[in-house]
Design a protein around this motif. Sequence first.
Motif, PDB file in Angstrom:
ATOM      1  N   ASP A   1      26.053 -38.348 -32.662  1.00  6.32           N
ATOM      2  CA  ASP A   1      27.006 -37.241 -32.510  1.00  6.32           C
ATOM      3  C   ASP A   1      28.310 -37.489 -33.268  1.00  6.32           C
ATOM      4  O   ASP A   1      28.791 -36.610 -33.969  1.00  6.32           O
ATOM      5  N   ASN A   2      28.897 -38.694 -33.127  1.00  9.88           N
ATOM      6  CA  ASN A   2      30.199 -38.917 -33.774  1.00  9.88           C
ATOM      7  C   ASN A   2      30.071 -39.316 -35.247  1.00  9.88           C
ATOM      8  O   ASN A   2      31.040 -39.272 -35.983  1.00  9.88           O
ATOM      9  N   LYS A   3      28.888 -39.732 -35.677  1.00  9.72           N
ATOM     10  CA  LYS A   3      28.590 -40.051 -37.082  1.00  9.72           C
ATOM     11  C   LYS A   3      29.496 -41.128 -37.676  1.00  9.72           C
ATOM     12  O   LYS A   3      29.569 -41.304 -38.893  1.00  9.72           O
ATOM     13  N   LYS A   4      30.197 -41.864 -36.833  1.00  6.53           N
ATOM     14  CA  LYS A   4      31.063 -42.944 -37.313  1.00  6.53           C
ATOM     15  C   LYS A   4      30.213 -44.094 -37.820  1.00  6.53           C
ATOM     16  O   LYS A   4      29.088 -44.311 -37.359  1.00  6.53           O
TER      17      LYS A   4
ATOM     18  N   VAL B   1      32.016 -34.326 -42.691  1.00  5.71           N
ATOM     19  CA  VAL B   1      30.807 -33.643 -42.230  1.00  5.71           C
ATOM     20  C   VAL B   1      30.981 -32.142 -42.407  1.00  5.71           C
ATOM     21  O   VAL B   1      32.004 -31.576 -42.009  1.00  5.71           O
ATOM     22  N   PHE B   2      29.989 -31.509 -42.991  1.00 10.43           N
ATOM     23  CA  PHE B   2      29.983 -30.063 -43.171  1.00 10.43           C
ATOM     24  C   PHE B   2      28.999 -29.479 -42.163  1.00 10.43           C
ATOM     25  O   PHE B   2      27.796 -29.740 -42.252  1.00 10.43           O
ATOM     26  N   GLU B   3      29.513 -28.719 -41.193  1.00  3.59           N
ATOM     27  CA  GLU B   3      28.674 -28.150 -40.139  1.00  3.59           C
ATOM     28  C   GLU B   3      28.743 -26.630 -40.172  1.00  3.59           C
ATOM     29  O   GLU B   3      29.784 -26.056 -40.471  1.00  3.59           O
ATOM     30  N   ASP B   4      27.617 -26.008 -39.868  1.00  2.00           N
ATOM     31  CA  ASP B   4      27.577 -24.563 -39.684  1.00  2.00           C
ATOM     32  C   ASP B   4      26.418 -24.245 -38.740  1.00  2.00           C
ATOM     33  O   ASP B   4      25.840 -25.157 -38.136  1.00  2.00           O
ATOM     34  N   ALA B   5      26.064 -22.986 -38.635  1.00  4.86           N
ATOM     35  CA  ALA B   5      25.030 -22.556 -37.692  1.00  4.86           C
ATOM     36  C   ALA B   5      23.668 -23.183 -37.998  1.00  4.86           C
ATOM     37  O   ALA B   5      22.811 -23.275 -37.120  1.00  4.86           O
ATOM     38  N   ARG B   6      23.463 -23.643 -39.223  1.00  2.48           N
ATOM     39  CA  ARG B   6      22.180 -24.238 -39.613  1.00  2.48           C
ATOM     40  C   ARG B   6      22.065 -25.705 -39.228  1.00  2.48           C
ATOM     41  O   ARG B   6      20.985 -26.263 -39.200  1.00  2.48           O
ATOM     42  N   GLY B   7      23.211 -26.371 -38.980  1.00  2.00           N
ATOM     43  CA  GLY B   7      23.209 -27.807 -38.703  1.00  2.00           C
ATOM     44  C   GLY B   7      24.374 -28.471 -39.412  1.00  2.00           C
ATOM     45  O   GLY B   7      25.495 -27.957 -39.394  1.00  2.00           O
ATOM     46  N   PHE B   8      24.133 -29.598 -40.053  1.00  2.00           N
ATOM     47  CA  PHE B   8      25.208 -30.313 -40.746  1.00  2.00           C
ATOM     48  C   PHE B   8      24.675 -31.005 -41.991  1.00  2.00           C
ATOM     49  O   PHE B   8      23.466 -31.182 -42.168  1.00  2.00           O
TER      50      PHE B   8
END
Length: 182
Positions: free
Chosen positions: A106-109, A18-25
Amino acid sequence: MKVTPLKIPDVLLIEPRVFEDARGFFFESFREDIFRKETSLNVSFVQDNHSKSFQGVFRGFHYQLPPHAQGKLIRVIQGEVLDIAIDIRESSPSCGQYIAEILSSDNKKQLYIPEGFAHGFLTLSNTSEFLYKTTHFYHPQSEHCILWNDATLNFQWPKGLKIELSPKDLLGKSFESSPFFP
């Protein structure tokens, strides 16, 4: 993607990168070439299903027998569920055992559940949206259902939730009287 065999090794826990930053993921929820490489599985998915459920709704324990048996790749896009897979393979040393995992937005599993397992999930959050890919089409004549509260399985359900089932799921059979996967 990280792939972890669970207590019953044919059931795989999949954690995407998962790539997350201030914009989301952003993440690739499925990519066939990477899935095949990381799992060593040569499966093809032919149908996608999407369900929405309210807290306390249990859907399952469903399965289809050969030649229409389904493998499933499961994920939750909203909310949280308790996902359960029961080994119903007659020749398996883990026949009658189950895997229970929390899957959430949330956990995206994700879980990969192969053919030969009965499957169900319980919505823990106010609502959940649940997506899964299957390796065979839905075939009602091949479908079976194990009763959610079967005494043989002795599954420990979360306390404090009123569990709701469809009329069809209320007619599930006991584990011992259900046809097993050959």
